[in-house]
Design an enzyme around this catalytic site. Structure first.
Site, mmCIF file in Angstrom:
data_model
loop_
_atom_site.group_PDB
_atom_site.id
_atom_site.type_symbol
_atom_site.label_atom_id
_atom_site.label_comp_id
_atom_site.label_asym_id
_atom_site.label_seq_id
_atom_site.Cartn_x
_atom_site.Cartn_y
_atom_site.Cartn_z
ATOM 1 N N GLU A 59 0.481 -1.107 -0.194
ATOM 2 C CA GLU A 59 0.107 -0.365 -0.055
ATOM 3 C C GLU A 59 0.484 1.431 -0.137
ATOM 4 O O GLU A 59 0.456 2.393 -0.636
ATOM 5 C CB GLU A 59 -0.769 -0.275 0.761
ATOM 6 C CG GLU A 59 -1.798 -1.047 1.285
ATOM 7 C CD GLU A 59 -0.726 -2.472 1.860
ATOM 8 O OE1 GLU A 59 -2.045 -3.370 2.697
ATOM 9 O OE2 GLU A 59 0.391 -2.713 2.154
ATOM 10 N N CYS A 84 -2.401 -3.820 7.414
ATOM 11 C CA CYS A 84 -1.783 -3.958 8.784
ATOM 12 C C CYS A 84 -1.997 -3.187 9.833
ATOM 13 O O CYS A 84 -2.776 -1.478 8.556
ATOM 14 C CB CYS A 84 -0.513 -4.579 8.488
ATOM 15 S SG CYS A 84 0.783 -3.081 8.386
ATOM 16 N N ARG A 198 13.368 -23.452 -5.091
ATOM 17 C CA ARG A 198 13.934 -23.602 -3.939
ATOM 18 C C ARG A 198 14.260 -21.823 -3.387
ATOM 19 O O ARG A 198 14.610 -22.284 -2.790
ATOM 20 C CB ARG A 198 15.693 -23.990 -4.244
ATOM 21 C CG ARG A 198 15.495 -25.509 -3.748
ATOM 22 C CD ARG A 198 16.868 -25.850 -3.996
ATOM 23 N NE ARG A 198 17.867 -27.148 -4.408
ATOM 24 C CZ ARG A 198 19.051 -28.062 -5.037
ATOM 25 N NH1 ARG A 198 19.770 -27.723 -4.331
ATOM 26 N NH2 ARG A 198 18.697 -29.376 -4.428
ATOM 27 N N ARG A 221 21.330 -22.180 -6.883
ATOM 28 C CA ARG A 221 22.335 -21.687 -8.221
ATOM 29 C C ARG A 221 21.994 -21.100 -9.714
ATOM 30 O O ARG A 221 22.846 -20.601 -9.996
ATOM 31 C CB ARG A 221 23.732 -22.148 -7.457
ATOM 32 C CG ARG A 221 24.012 -23.350 -8.336
ATOM 33 C CD ARG A 221 25.130 -24.579 -7.738
ATOM 34 N NE ARG A 221 24.645 -25.893 -7.882
ATOM 35 C CZ ARG A 221 24.237 -26.849 -6.593
ATOM 36 N NH1 ARG A 221 23.787 -26.107 -5.959
ATOM 37 N NH2 ARG A 221 23.978 -27.775 -7.229
ATOM 38 N N GLU A 298 13.086 -32.807 0.427
ATOM 39 C CA GLU A 298 13.950 -32.672 -0.699
ATOM 40 C C GLU A 298 14.240 -34.747 -0.808
ATOM 41 O O GLU A 298 14.736 -35.204 -1.654
ATOM 42 C CB GLU A 298 14.632 -32.455 -1.439
ATOM 43 C CG GLU A 298 14.919 -32.284 -2.894
ATOM 44 C CD GLU A 298 15.541 -30.953 -3.118
ATOM 45 O OE1 GLU A 298 16.917 -31.677 -3.791
ATOM 46 O OE2 GLU A 298 15.338 -30.133 -4.061
ATOM 47 N N LEU A 304 11.170 -38.531 3.009
ATOM 48 C CA LEU A 304 9.823 -38.349 2.510
ATOM 49 C C LEU A 304 8.626 -39.603 2.475
ATOM 50 O O LEU A 304 7.472 -38.281 3.357
ATOM 51 C CB LEU A 304 9.436 -38.559 0.996
ATOM 52 C CG LEU A 304 10.703 -37.953 0.422
ATOM 53 C CD1 LEU A 304 11.190 -37.866 -0.956
ATOM 54 C CD2 LEU A 304 9.621 -36.146 0.193
#
Length: 355
Positions: A59, A84, A198, A221, A298, A304
């Protein structure tokens, strides 16, 4: 206050707010993604987005971009998230709207942060602003799914990510003589997309075997943006201090069962948990404590599968390459059909949503 509005003109400008807000993805943590548009007589006269935590909010940038401030008293300001109303690193945006004489405010969704939730809207209404709330609400909620999950569920938004072969393996068989580097399955385009992910998410997590077998850097990277916070599970502190994950280049959290007296560097933190049960839940509690709103899990397969078994995940990205291993480490299993399949050259990207 109107909590629903189907007027297409409002939707048009809230869509623009969402587009602007996305420019901040990966840079605003722990703040939400916010875009703002100011309209006068059917024309956009100002717009902006929150670019980085600690810097002006959307804003503020939108109001500052308006050349003729005298138009503001007859303009409408659009914002995808409730302005806010508290003092943080920057002054309250609701106050700024009132101070600039803007009387019409259109909001996409209410803020989930208890410091704000409803208070910004109330302040605007108490200062004679005409406030509309709930325009493209679902799209606005989805934009800030990380922020809302963190505040409402007290955990980060969890992405599962792995690559697998067409025959269902995610790695070749390894022994003590195997090279400490990844066995690539996906193509370079898919790998670049992973680096984009990432850069957009706040943290990335791997298990002990992945850290030992691949010696990964877990940085971004191959894409523009910030490197994620690195989290590694290391129950018995096996990872050598000369490995990339211990180099201190990025904030790194080592989750272990040992009482650590290690002093690797000032950027590496050790957190102790009990690995015997509810592992994913304990990890989420630690990440919440570190104010991490999103994390990519990952690998490896065991890590996982732990999150899958505890049903602690929100979206999964499975890259399927075109090279078969015939044997090796089996990939995790999601017992549901993908919500979407995308082609990335010869790879297939399967996207799952845990609803």
């Amino acid at each position: 206050m109107c909590y629903f509005c189907g007027v297409n003109i409002h939707e048009k400008y809230i869509k623009r707010c969402i587009e602007l807000a996305k420019n901040g993805l990966g840079f605003t943590y722990p703040n939400p993604l916010v875009g703002s548009v100011i309209v006068f007589n059917g024309k956009i006269i100002g717009e902006g987005w929150h670019k980085k935590a600690g810097e002006p909010h959307a804003e503020v940038n939108a109001i500052n971009s308006v050349k003729d401030k005298s138009l503001l008293k007859n303009a409408t300001i659009y914002v995808n998230l409730e302005p806010c109303s508290h003092y943080g690193k920057t002054p309250p945006c609701a106050n700024l709207i009132v101070e600039n004489g803007i009387k019409k405010v259109v909001i996409g969704s209410v803020d989930a942060n208890s410091k704000v939730s409803g208070k910004g809207i109330l302040y605007l209404e108490n200062n004679d602003c005409d406030v509309i709330v709930g325009v493209l609400e679902q799209e606005c909620l989805n934009l800030n799914k990380r922020f809302f999950t963190y505040h409402n569920k007290k955990r980060p938004f969890i992405f599962l990510k792995w690559a697998e072969t067409p025959d269902g393996f995610m790695d070749k068989l390894r022994d003590s003589t195997s090279e400490k580097s990844p066995n690539w399955i996906s193509n370079t385009y898919s790998q670049q997309l992973v680096h984009k992910m990432r850069a957009e998410e706040q943290a990335i997590l791997v298990g002990t075997n992945t850290a030992l077998n691949d010696n990964p850097k877990l940085n971004a990277r191959n894409w523009f943006g910030l490197d994620p916070v690195r989290i590694v599970l290391d129950k018995t502190l096996k990872i050598p201090s000369h490995y990339h994950l211990m180099d201190g280049s990025v904030k790194t959290i080592v989750i272990t069962e040992k009482t650590s007296d290690k002093s690797v560097n000032e950027n590496t933190y050790f957190e102790q948990i009990n690995f015997s049960n509810n592992l994913a839940e304990q990890i989420c509690a630690i990440l919440y404590h570190h104010e991490i709103q999103s994390v990519i899990i990952e690998g490896g397969a065991q890590t996982l599968q732990t999150f899958i078994a505890e049903n602690l995940w929100d979206e999964a990205f499975v890259f399927v390459g075109n090279t078969k291993f015939e044997n090796g480490l089996k990939a995790p299993e999601l017992k549901k059909a993908p919500n979407e399949i995308r082609k990335i050259s010869e790879d297939a990207l399967k996207i799952y949503v845990n609803i």
